[in-house]
Design a protein around this motif. Structure first.
Motif, mmCIF file in Angstrom:
data_model
loop_
_atom_site.group_PDB
_atom_site.id
_atom_site.type_symbol
_atom_site.label_atom_id
_atom_site.label_comp_id
_atom_site.label_asym_id
_atom_site.label_seq_id
_atom_site.Cartn_x
_atom_site.Cartn_y
_atom_site.Cartn_z
ATOM 1 N N HIS A 189 0.843 -1.198 0.000
ATOM 2 C CA HIS A 189 0.000 0.000 0.000
ATOM 3 C C HIS A 189 0.878 1.248 0.000
ATOM 4 C CE1 HIS A 189 -3.552 2.410 0.620
ATOM 5 N NE2 HIS A 189 -3.010 2.982 1.674
ATOM 6 N N ASN A 220 -5.892 9.542 2.196
ATOM 7 C CA ASN A 220 -4.894 8.992 3.112
ATOM 8 C C ASN A 220 -5.471 8.115 4.213
ATOM 9 O OD1 ASN A 220 -2.992 10.391 1.627
ATOM 10 N ND2 ASN A 220 -2.880 12.112 3.048
ATOM 11 N N SER A 242 -9.245 5.596 2.279
ATOM 12 C CA SER A 242 -8.790 4.499 1.437
ATOM 13 C C SER A 242 -8.275 3.342 2.274
ATOM 14 C CB SER A 242 -7.698 4.985 0.483
ATOM 15 O OG SER A 242 -8.218 5.898 -0.461
ATOM 16 N N MET A 243 -7.578 3.652 3.361
ATOM 17 C CA MET A 243 -7.087 2.609 4.250
ATOM 18 C C MET A 243 -8.237 1.917 4.968
ATOM 19 S SD MET A 243 -4.855 0.706 5.513
ATOM 20 C CE MET A 243 -3.413 1.405 4.744
ATOM 21 N N GLU A 244 -9.232 2.690 5.372
ATOM 22 C CA GLU A 244 -10.399 2.084 6.017
ATOM 23 C C GLU A 244 -11.064 1.073 5.094
ATOM 24 O OE1 GLU A 244 -11.806 5.822 8.909
ATOM 25 O OE2 GLU A 244 -12.707 5.539 6.919
ATOM 26 N N HIS A 281 2.465 -1.385 4.443
ATOM 27 C CA HIS A 281 2.003 -0.004 4.253
ATOM 28 C C HIS A 281 3.170 0.963 4.343
ATOM 29 C CE1 HIS A 281 -0.175 3.745 4.852
ATOM 30 N NE2 HIS A 281 0.401 3.897 6.025
ATOM 31 N N SER A 334 4.307 4.662 5.174
ATOM 32 C CA SER A 334 3.983 5.931 5.804
ATOM 33 C C SER A 334 5.113 6.911 5.490
ATOM 34 C CB SER A 334 3.775 5.746 7.309
ATOM 35 O OG SER A 334 3.289 6.936 7.896
ATOM 36 N N ALA A 343 -3.747 7.067 9.687
ATOM 37 C CA ALA A 343 -3.701 5.789 8.974
ATOM 38 C C ALA A 343 -2.837 4.779 9.724
ATOM 39 C CB ALA A 343 -3.177 6.003 7.557
ATOM 40 N N GLU A 344 -1.700 5.225 10.249
ATOM 41 C CA GLU A 344 -0.852 4.334 11.041
ATOM 42 C C GLU A 344 -1.607 3.772 12.234
ATOM 43 O OE1 GLU A 344 3.577 6.385 10.399
ATOM 44 O OE2 GLU A 344 2.712 6.186 12.392
ATOM 45 N N ILE A 382 -4.161 1.087 11.246
ATOM 46 C CA ILE A 382 -3.552 -0.208 10.938
ATOM 47 C C ILE A 382 -3.102 -0.912 12.210
ATOM 48 C CG2 ILE A 382 -1.624 -1.355 9.771
ATOM 49 C CD1 ILE A 382 -1.720 0.972 7.733
#
Length: 346
Positions: free
Chosen positions: A89, A110, A113-115, A130, A132, A164-165, A168
């Protein structure tokens, strides 16, 4: 110039590393994602696919699928069709000013999309790696950041990457997260990379102003892409790691390297401190990263310094004007700054 498949690995990196296949690469428009896709596609062929935004039609070719990552139904159909075993990703918008002016857009790309990605792979054992960024830090604490340092971003971009971090870490603890810095390599459109913008100014004999006090730890994509392959293959490697190069450089010093190696006019390079720049977008300071945890975990140093040749590391603010008979050129720049001379087979 050698092809992506000609990059030679460090001697102690496993040469037979194989990622979970089929593999999906996201964020194809960015430098890291574009180079990783080319590298992986050269090795594993049609088992490696990539997605790009549906409106970004110029980015097309074998293995490239138009799909917006925040579209839940489209992502579900994509995974149902291809049954991906791994995801690299690289998706994210890093345009600092655009993110400040449109935080909703920044969060959609940011974070949202991760969700959607996490929802899509929730019931599977898909390997997720991923990317970052170092800009999760403000750079006010002297650099050499470790993974356990508290994040304190000064930009919307950095704040959404922290979000986002955290998402995850909470929902996909089996994932690996790598904070990268400035990936130095070719870009699809010739404008997406750090070298691209700086060189574009010098080519037009226009001034380029860079900061003395924003420091990063850049990496060649010729180093980053093989590392990503290795990390994808190591399912036991989970959690957060810094993936910055061994050499800390200011943005001004990076521009000095581009100016001198490219043979451009020294007078077109300007420098200033962040406080002298405009308020938008906010700028970070020394966000250099210490990546020793990653090197220890994988058993080798994955990055050569950028620039590779020590004679092209600036020593003072007028260094770029001291040509000493050197004949820099855009061709030389492409050969030793976009590509890593130490990672090619002769």
């Amino acid at each position: 110039m050698n092809s992506f498949s000609d990059i030679s690995p460090p001697a102690n990196r496993p040469k037979d590393a194989t990622p979970p296949l089929p593999l999906l690469v996201t964020g194809l428009a960015g430098v890291a994602g574009y180079n990783a896709f080319q590298f992986l596609r050269a090795r594993f062929g049609s088992q490696v696919l990539a997605i790009r935004r549906t409106d970004y039609w110029p980015l097309s070719g074998p293995g490239i699928i138009p799909c917006n990552m925040d579209d839940r139904d489209a992502m579900r159909r994509l995974f149902d069709e291809h049954q991906f075993a791994g995801v690299l990703h690289c998706e994210g918008t890093c345009k600092l000013k655009s993110c400040e002016l449109d935080p909703v857009m920044a969060r959609r790309i940011n974070v949202r999309s991760m969700e959607v990605l996490l929802e899509t792979i929730a019931a599977s054992d898909v390997r997720l790696v991923h990317l970052s960024i170092d800009l999760v830090f403000s750079g006010t604490r002297g650099g050499n950041h470790l993974e356990d340092d508290a994040t304190d971003p000064v930009t919307i971009y950095g704040k959404t990457m922290v979000e986002a971090e955290e998402l995850i870490a909470r929902e996909r603890p089996s994932a690996a997260m790598l904070r990268i810095s400035l990936p130095m390599g070719v870009s699809f459109n010739g404008h997406a990379g750090a070298i691209d913008w700086i060189q574009s100014r010098f080519k037009k004999q226009k001034p380029a102003t860079l900061y003395f006090d924003e420091r990063r730890t850049p990496t060649y994509t010729d180093c980053l892409s093989p590392l990503l392959l290795d990390v994808l293959a190591r399912r036991e490697l989970t959690g957060l790691y810094h993936a910055g190069g061994p050499l800390s450089l200011s943005l001004y010093e990076i521009a000095q390297v581009v100016n001198r190696v490219g043979g451009y006019r020294p007078e077109d390079l300007m420098g200033c401190n962040r406080i002298e720049a405009g308020p938008l977008p906010p700028r970070a300071g020394d966000v250099s990263m210490n990546s020793s945890r990653l090197a220890t975990a994988i058993g080798y140093e994955p990055f050569d310094p950028w620039p590779y040749h020590p004679e092209f590391v600036p020593t003072h603010r007028e260094w770029h004007a001291e040509r000493n008979g050197e004949q820099g050129s855009p061709e030389l720049l492409a050969e030793i700054l976009y590509r890593n001379p130490g990672r090619r087979l002769i």
